[in-house]
Write an enzyme that holds these catalytic residues in place. Sequence first.
Site, PDB file in Angstrom:
ATOM      1  N   PHE A   1     105.444  26.596  60.867  1.00  0.00           N
ATOM      2  CA  PHE A   1     104.070  26.115  61.052  1.00  0.00           C
ATOM      3  C   PHE A   1     103.908  25.401  62.387  1.00  0.00           C
ATOM      4  CE2 PHE A   1     100.112  24.013  59.289  1.00  0.00           C
ATOM      5  CZ  PHE A   1      99.464  25.206  59.029  1.00  0.00           C
ATOM      6  N   GLY A   2     104.388  26.072  63.443  1.00  0.00           N
ATOM      7  CA  GLY A   2     104.147  25.574  64.789  1.00  0.00           C
ATOM      8  C   GLY A   2     102.787  26.038  65.287  1.00  0.00           C
TER       9      GLY A   2
ATOM     10  N   ILE B   1     101.703  28.880  66.604  1.00  0.00           N
ATOM     11  CA  ILE B   1     101.229  30.198  66.181  1.00  0.00           C
ATOM     12  C   ILE B   1     100.947  30.204  64.692  1.00  0.00           C
ATOM     13  CG2 ILE B   1     101.756  32.660  66.108  1.00  0.00           C
ATOM     14  CD1 ILE B   1     103.577  32.232  68.543  1.00  0.00           C
TER      15      ILE B   1
ATOM     16  N   ARG C   1     110.301  37.177  65.274  1.00  0.00           N
ATOM     17  CA  ARG C   1     111.398  37.867  65.948  1.00  0.00           C
ATOM     18  C   ARG C   1     111.972  38.887  64.979  1.00  0.00           C
ATOM     19  NH1 ARG C   1     109.578  36.860  70.007  1.00  0.00           N
ATOM     20  NH2 ARG C   1     110.340  35.598  71.749  1.00  0.00           N
TER      21      ARG C   1
ATOM     22  N   GLU D   1     115.109  46.237  69.099  1.00  0.00           N
ATOM     23  CA  GLU D   1     114.082  46.817  69.968  1.00  0.00           C
ATOM     24  C   GLU D   1     114.696  47.430  71.226  1.00  0.00           C
ATOM     25  OE1 GLU D   1     110.965  44.033  70.868  1.00  0.00           O
ATOM     26  OE2 GLU D   1     110.702  43.455  68.772  1.00  0.00           O
TER      27      GLU D   1
ATOM     28  N   HIS E   1     105.498  45.623  69.580  1.00  0.00           N
ATOM     29  CA  HIS E   1     105.607  44.269  70.139  1.00  0.00           C
ATOM     30  C   HIS E   1     104.402  43.947  71.035  1.00  0.00           C
ATOM     31  CE1 HIS E   1     108.804  40.991  71.058  1.00  0.00           C
ATOM     32  NE2 HIS E   1     107.585  40.482  71.075  1.00  0.00           N
TER      33      HIS E   1
END
Length: 323
Positions: free
Chosen positions: A156-157, A159, A242, A271, A289
């Site tokens: 819950f930062g 973003i 990620r 990726e 991405h």
Amino acid sequence: MTKPRVLITRRWPEAVERAMAARFEVTLNEADRPMTSADFRAAFATFDAVCPTVTDKLGPEAFDLAQGRTKVLGNFGVGFSHIDLDGAKRHGMAVTNTPDVLSDCTADIAMTLMLMAARRAGEGERELRAGGWTGWRPTHMIGTKVSGATLGIIGFGRIGQAMARRAHHGFGMKILVQNRSPVAADVLARYGARQVATVEDLLPACDFVSLHCPGGAANRHLINADRLALMRGDAFLINTARGEVVDEAALADALAARRIGGAGLDVFEREPQVTAALMDCPNLVMLPHLGSATRATREAMGFRVMENISAFFDGKAPPDRVA
């Protein structure tokens, strides 16, 4: 006065490259391909600053050199789990990132994936393009209602909070939060959110789960087979954090067996390779991405890197130093 020598490891928006070239002696990776560890060892011996991106794997082998010239790594991106911070520290390299500027666009992509997966938008477009649509009917491609549903947010930062703002105030969703540290009561109150102690507490209670936690070894396969089994049978998993946070093989199994309703992925473990089994899952939406992929955001990220390394070479504290 001699300008610091700076390597930009991938092509950046043209406006940022021009500004960087005016401030520094800049070398561009004209081929725009990921660099190898050997490439980085050579770069560390040649440049005063190196500006990598998430596609650059700066593991311990990249720092396996006797002595280097580089003193600052200006990372183009908020995540830095691709950089061996111990190796950078050993060679006296400062490391910076680009927080804040990509929060809104990444949250927008998370909402896009959630809506697409819930309303089967990918399946619908494929049917339409293939000429398979036979017209409207009451039972055709029934999806899942998003408005008013329960969204679980892991991490819950900035973003995660941007996602909560869109979901709660835009779609009336109920918000549950799992975070590694306590979230202030007033922050939770902004989104009508409630914090739970563990991932295991969160997963069974949600219609949708969106991942916004850091990557790296600590969170590798945070979502694994055991935790996928805790999700509701009609729930959806969204990952814009990620790739390594999700065990892709376990997710493919859960999707194929319809043990969860579906998923949306913007990031992947290896990726640009994608686990082959995921390609066969119609209840999965995938994007390459694209989280921060708007002109405004990518330019802001580049200028944030420039601000950080400029401060460093001016003898000031870089505003976004992480190591």
